[in-house]
Write a protein that holds these residues in place. Structure first.
Motif, PDB file in Angstrom:
ATOM      1  N   VAL A  30       6.224   2.671  -3.391  1.00 62.01           N
ATOM      2  CA  VAL A  30       5.265   3.604  -3.967  1.00 62.01           C
ATOM      3  C   VAL A  30       5.212   4.843  -3.084  1.00 62.01           C
ATOM      4  CG1 VAL A  30       3.322   2.521  -2.735  1.00 62.01           C
ATOM      5  CG2 VAL A  30       2.887   3.898  -4.781  1.00 62.01           C
ATOM      6  N   ILE A  32       3.204   8.010  -1.588  1.00 58.85           N
ATOM      7  CA  ILE A  32       1.810   8.276  -1.228  1.00 58.85           C
ATOM      8  C   ILE A  32       1.675   9.716  -0.752  1.00 58.85           C
ATOM      9  CG2 ILE A  32      -0.093   7.639   0.311  1.00 58.85           C
ATOM     10  CD1 ILE A  32       1.192   4.835   0.477  1.00 58.85           C
ATOM     11  N   THR A  69      -1.780   7.501  -4.548  1.00 60.05           N
ATOM     12  CA  THR A  69      -0.537   7.304  -5.277  1.00 60.05           C
ATOM     13  C   THR A  69      -0.467   8.333  -6.409  1.00 60.05           C
ATOM     14  OG1 THR A  69      -1.568   5.720  -6.785  1.00 60.05           O
ATOM     15  CG2 THR A  69      -0.591   4.844  -4.749  1.00 60.05           C
TER      16      THR A  69
END
Length: 319
Positions: A30, A32, A69
């Motif tokens: 993910v 960030i 996110t």
């Protein structure tokens, strides 16, 4: 994006602000947008390549970030390097949602230092209610949390060590029963005196050198010393097994990455409990200073001077 990069190993002077391409999240990762970066003492070892796991150049230091996110979730995450930047990539499994009421300082204080204190007391020291606990470097990131956890979990007497009156006062404010000078010439005698003439049950140590040697000598029968760092950058003496028999003592080491090899979700359990305790006001994070990303060198200089308290942060949003 703006980042801090190391292209040669050394002290704080090797931390250089640079412009780098944005990282790209791969499968199971993910992206960030980083709002705060946690600074750990391990980062200073990484920059000089003296950490347990070897570093490779060039590198962007930093193992912990808090931010959002792309879909707007607030998370705190463990990253495999690359934290000193405006954007970072983390494994999905290492990005933890932040409960309401948990700010970035608290989240980053608990992510590494808090879980370290939790694991030291629970897994290494197996703290029982009523036992005495020595917390070396009690005003630091791990120390401030460890003092509070030990009291919350029923320690009979918490003995803090710190190098200044201000740091000792902070340890007492956080719940330590007594605070002594970490520069004492004979730490064994100092700890026994602080514990009413009795040997101590548990010692949490990240200093090394004579502090470790003299703390081992202060342990009671079945006492435990949990060793998790070497901020003094000096090796303690080798532990001789026959000497452990003298008081049936245990000397244990702890490196946080090994926790992820344990069965069950020990790390997740620790972090969830820490967030709950912080949310209820049982423990609190101690701010140690916030620096602009470009001032990472100053943060490392402050940390290595051992003059800081609590948790140091970098703010990538500051120019």
């Amino acid at each position: 994006m703006r980042a801090v990069q190391v292209t040669e190993f050394g002290g704080p002077e090797v931390l250089k602000p640079v412009e780098l391409p944005d990282p790209v999240a791969g499968p199971g990762q993910v992206l960030i947008d980083v709002e705060r970066v946690g600074v750990n003492y391990a980062d200073t070892h990484q920059a000089e390549n003296s950490y347990l796991s070897p570093s490779k150049l060039p590198l962007v230091p930093g193992g912990e970030v808090a931010g959002r996110t792309p879909d707007g979730r607030r998370v705190v995450a463990l990253v495999d390097g690359g934290g000193y930047a405006e954007r970072a990539v983390a494994p999905e499994a290492m990005a933890f949602p932040l409960p309401d009421g948990i700010d970035d300082l608290t989240a980053l204080s608990m992510l590494v230092q808090g879980t370290t204190a939790w694991i030291l007391l629970r897994k290494n020291a197996h703290l029982d209610a009523g036992e005495s606990v020595v917390v070396h470097a009690a005003a630091g990131g791990v120390g401030t949390i460890a003092v509070q956890l030990a009291k919350a979990w029923g320690a009979g007497r918490v003995i803090a060590t710190a190098s200044s009156e201000e740091k000792r006062a902070l340890a007492l404010e956080l719940g330590a029963d007594v605070a002594v000078d970490s520069r004492a010439e004979n730490m064994t005698e100092t700890l026994l005196e602080a514990n009413g003439g009795k040997r101590v049950d548990v010692v949490l140590d990240m200093v090394g050198g004579t502090t470790t040697d003299q703390s081992i000598a202060a342990l009671a029968p079945f006492g435990r010393l949990a060793f998790y760092g070497m901020a003094g950058r000096k090796q303690p003496k080798p532990v001789e097994l026959r000497n452990l028999l003298g008081h049936s003592t245990t000397v244990a080491g702890m490196w946080l990455p090994h926790v992820f090899r344990l069965p069950g979700n020990v790390y997740g359990t620790a972090l969830t409990e820490l967030f709950d305790l912080a949310g209820r006001g049982v423990i609190r994070a101690i701010p140690g200073g916030e620096y602009a990303l470009a001032d990472a060198r100053s943060a490392h200089e402050a940390l290595r001077s051992r003059g800081t308290v609590g948790k140091l942060l970098l703010d990538p949003t500051r120019r």
